[in-house]
Design a protein around this motif. Structure first.
Motif, mmCIF file in Angstrom:
data_model
loop_
_atom_site.group_PDB
_atom_site.id
_atom_site.type_symbol
_atom_site.label_atom_id
_atom_site.label_comp_id
_atom_site.label_asym_id
_atom_site.label_seq_id
_atom_site.Cartn_x
_atom_site.Cartn_y
_atom_site.Cartn_z
ATOM 1 N N GLY A 74 0.804 -1.220 0.000
ATOM 2 C CA GLY A 74 0.000 0.000 0.000
ATOM 3 C C GLY A 74 0.831 1.261 0.000
ATOM 4 N N ASN A 75 2.096 1.158 -0.399
ATOM 5 C CA ASN A 75 2.950 2.351 -0.344
ATOM 6 C C ASN A 75 2.817 3.235 -1.577
ATOM 7 O OD1 ASN A 75 4.207 0.845 -2.293
ATOM 8 N ND2 ASN A 75 6.053 0.388 -1.075
ATOM 9 N N GLY A 76 1.918 2.848 -2.467
ATOM 10 C CA GLY A 76 1.656 3.701 -3.616
ATOM 11 C C GLY A 76 2.617 3.514 -4.764
ATOM 12 N N GLN A 77 3.661 2.679 -4.572
ATOM 13 C CA GLN A 77 4.621 2.463 -5.644
ATOM 14 C C GLN A 77 4.111 1.390 -6.595
ATOM 15 O OE1 GLN A 77 8.405 1.520 -3.974
ATOM 16 N NE2 GLN A 77 8.579 3.444 -2.869
ATOM 17 N N ARG A 78 4.452 1.560 -7.853
ATOM 18 C CA ARG A 78 4.105 0.560 -8.867
ATOM 19 C C ARG A 78 5.386 -0.179 -9.214
ATOM 20 N NH1 ARG A 78 -0.463 1.770 -12.023
ATOM 21 N NH2 ARG A 78 0.651 1.251 -13.935
ATOM 22 N N GLN A 79 5.618 -1.290 -8.471
ATOM 23 C CA GLN A 79 6.914 -1.949 -8.544
ATOM 24 C C GLN A 79 7.031 -2.920 -9.705
ATOM 25 O OE1 GLN A 79 6.705 -3.413 -4.489
ATOM 26 N NE2 GLN A 79 8.299 -1.986 -3.881
ATOM 27 N N GLY A 80 5.922 -3.361 -10.257
ATOM 28 C CA GLY A 80 5.977 -4.252 -11.400
ATOM 29 C C GLY A 80 6.374 -5.672 -11.059
ATOM 30 N N LEU A 81 6.926 -6.376 -12.037
ATOM 31 C CA LEU A 81 7.273 -7.787 -11.915
ATOM 32 C C LEU A 81 8.447 -7.976 -10.956
ATOM 33 C CD1 LEU A 81 6.801 -10.692 -13.011
ATOM 34 C CD2 LEU A 81 8.433 -10.129 -14.829
ATOM 35 N N LYS A 82 8.346 -9.018 -10.107
ATOM 36 C CA LYS A 82 9.401 -9.263 -9.124
ATOM 37 C C LYS A 82 9.587 -10.760 -8.912
ATOM 38 C CE LYS A 82 10.850 -8.137 -4.393
ATOM 39 N NZ LYS A 82 12.101 -7.485 -4.800
ATOM 40 N N LEU A 83 10.848 -11.159 -8.784
ATOM 41 C CA LEU A 83 11.167 -12.517 -8.377
ATOM 42 C C LEU A 83 11.052 -12.583 -6.863
ATOM 43 C CD1 LEU A 83 12.264 -15.361 -8.986
ATOM 44 C CD2 LEU A 83 14.564 -14.406 -8.821
ATOM 45 N N GLN A 84 10.022 -13.269 -6.367
ATOM 46 C CA GLN A 84 9.706 -13.259 -4.946
ATOM 47 C C GLN A 84 10.421 -14.353 -4.165
ATOM 48 O OE1 GLN A 84 7.932 -10.973 -3.445
ATOM 49 N NE2 GLN A 84 7.974 -11.870 -1.390
ATOM 50 N N GLU A 85 10.526 -15.544 -4.754
ATOM 51 C CA GLU A 85 11.060 -16.665 -3.992
ATOM 52 C C GLU A 85 11.674 -17.700 -4.929
ATOM 53 O OE1 GLU A 85 9.389 -18.929 -0.105
ATOM 54 O OE2 GLU A 85 8.213 -19.258 -1.914
ATOM 55 N N VAL A 86 12.757 -18.332 -4.453
ATOM 56 C CA VAL A 86 13.404 -19.422 -5.181
ATOM 57 C C VAL A 86 13.669 -20.548 -4.185
ATOM 58 C CG1 VAL A 86 15.401 -20.159 -6.526
ATOM 59 C CG2 VAL A 86 14.516 -17.835 -6.784
ATOM 60 N N LYS A 87 13.255 -21.758 -4.530
ATOM 61 C CA LYS A 87 13.478 -22.908 -3.662
ATOM 62 C C LYS A 87 14.021 -24.075 -4.468
ATOM 63 C CE LYS A 87 10.021 -22.147 -0.021
ATOM 64 N NZ LYS A 87 8.838 -22.733 0.665
ATOM 65 N N LEU A 88 14.867 -24.864 -3.810
ATOM 66 C CA LEU A 88 15.394 -26.099 -4.383
ATOM 67 C C LEU A 88 15.059 -27.259 -3.457
ATOM 68 C CD1 LEU A 88 18.954 -25.133 -5.661
ATOM 69 C CD2 LEU A 88 17.089 -25.991 -7.076
ATOM 70 N N GLN A 89 14.622 -28.372 -4.034
ATOM 71 C CA GLN A 89 14.339 -29.572 -3.253
ATOM 72 C C GLN A 89 14.982 -30.761 -3.958
ATOM 73 O OE1 GLN A 89 10.078 -29.728 -3.031
ATOM 74 N NE2 GLN A 89 9.931 -28.089 -1.516
ATOM 75 N N PRO A 90 15.836 -31.539 -3.266
ATOM 76 C CA PRO A 90 16.489 -32.685 -3.905
ATOM 77 C C PRO A 90 15.484 -33.780 -4.244
ATOM 78 C CG PRO A 90 16.912 -32.678 -1.544
ATOM 79 C CD PRO A 90 16.217 -31.382 -1.848
#
Length: 209
Positions: A74-90
């Motif tokens: 809600g900070n009013g910024q238009r941040q666009g596309l973002k890489l939020q999370e990366v996970k690896l599982q064996p």
């Protein structure tokens, strides 16, 4: 005088019964204490297991909170596309790894975004620093352009990567290429991806509107 034959001391039957009863009572107390100790051990193990599970749930909730806070910022910024999370599982019994990538787009921005995500892996092979590009990590025929995405607010992508037996990975480099707009390139330490924590990622460049 008649000879008297000496006899051993005889314990009174009532006293003997009392002693036997006391011994049996003590044995029962020992048994009860042993059972109580076993119950306490079981209860303690169960409590520890419950606490560990709650810690995992709390960690997951914190992660989700950060995810959705970013999504509905809600900070009013238009941040666009973002890489939020990366996970690896064996993947057990193989040289494969399940790769999970979460993408978000600020809710205020709106509009559908689409494109592909590719990954390269940096590491050591025979004491030399090498980089394995996307085609060398998996099925290049089925997903030669990468993992496709198309969403409005968020999407979680999942794919499989395979590493050579003599390769020791040190870092992932995630490439997010939208059909329209600036690409994202982000480096994530292999250990950070295993824990799902990318706060220490290097070389972040996220697209801006």
């Amino acid at each position: 005088l008649s000879n008297r034959r000496s006899t051993p001391t005889v314990v009174d039957h009532k006293e003997r019964r009392a002693l036997l009863a006391e011994v049996n009572d003590l044995k029962q107390q020992v048994t009860n204490l042993q059972r109580a100790n076993q119950v306490n051990e079981v209860a303690t193990r169960a409590l520890r297991g419950t606490l560990a599970q709650r810690e995992k749930e709390l960690s997951a909730l914190r992660s989700d909170l950060g995810f959705y806070s970013r999504l509905v910022s809600g900070n009013g910024q238009r941040q666009g596309l973002k890489l939020q999370e990366v996970k690896l599982q064996p993947i057990s019994g193989s040289r494969g790894w399940t790769l999970i990538v979460s993408l978000t787009q600020n809710a205020k921005r709106g509009g559908e975004v689409s494109g592909h995500v590719t990954v390269s892996v940096e590491g050591l092979r025979k004491d030399k620093v090498v980089t394995l590009a996307w085609p060398a990590l998996g099925d290049g025929t089925a997903q030669k352009d990468g993992l496709p995405f198309r969403f409005t607010y968020f999407e979680q992508l999942q794919g499989t990567i395979l590493l050579p037996a003599d390769f020791r990975p040190t870092r992932l480099r995630i490439h997010v290429k939208p059909e329209n707009g600036q690409a994202i390139s982000r480096a994530v330490a292999w250990s950070a991806a295993l824990s799902g924590n990318i706060t220490t990622a290097e070389g972040t460049r996220d697209v801006q509107p």
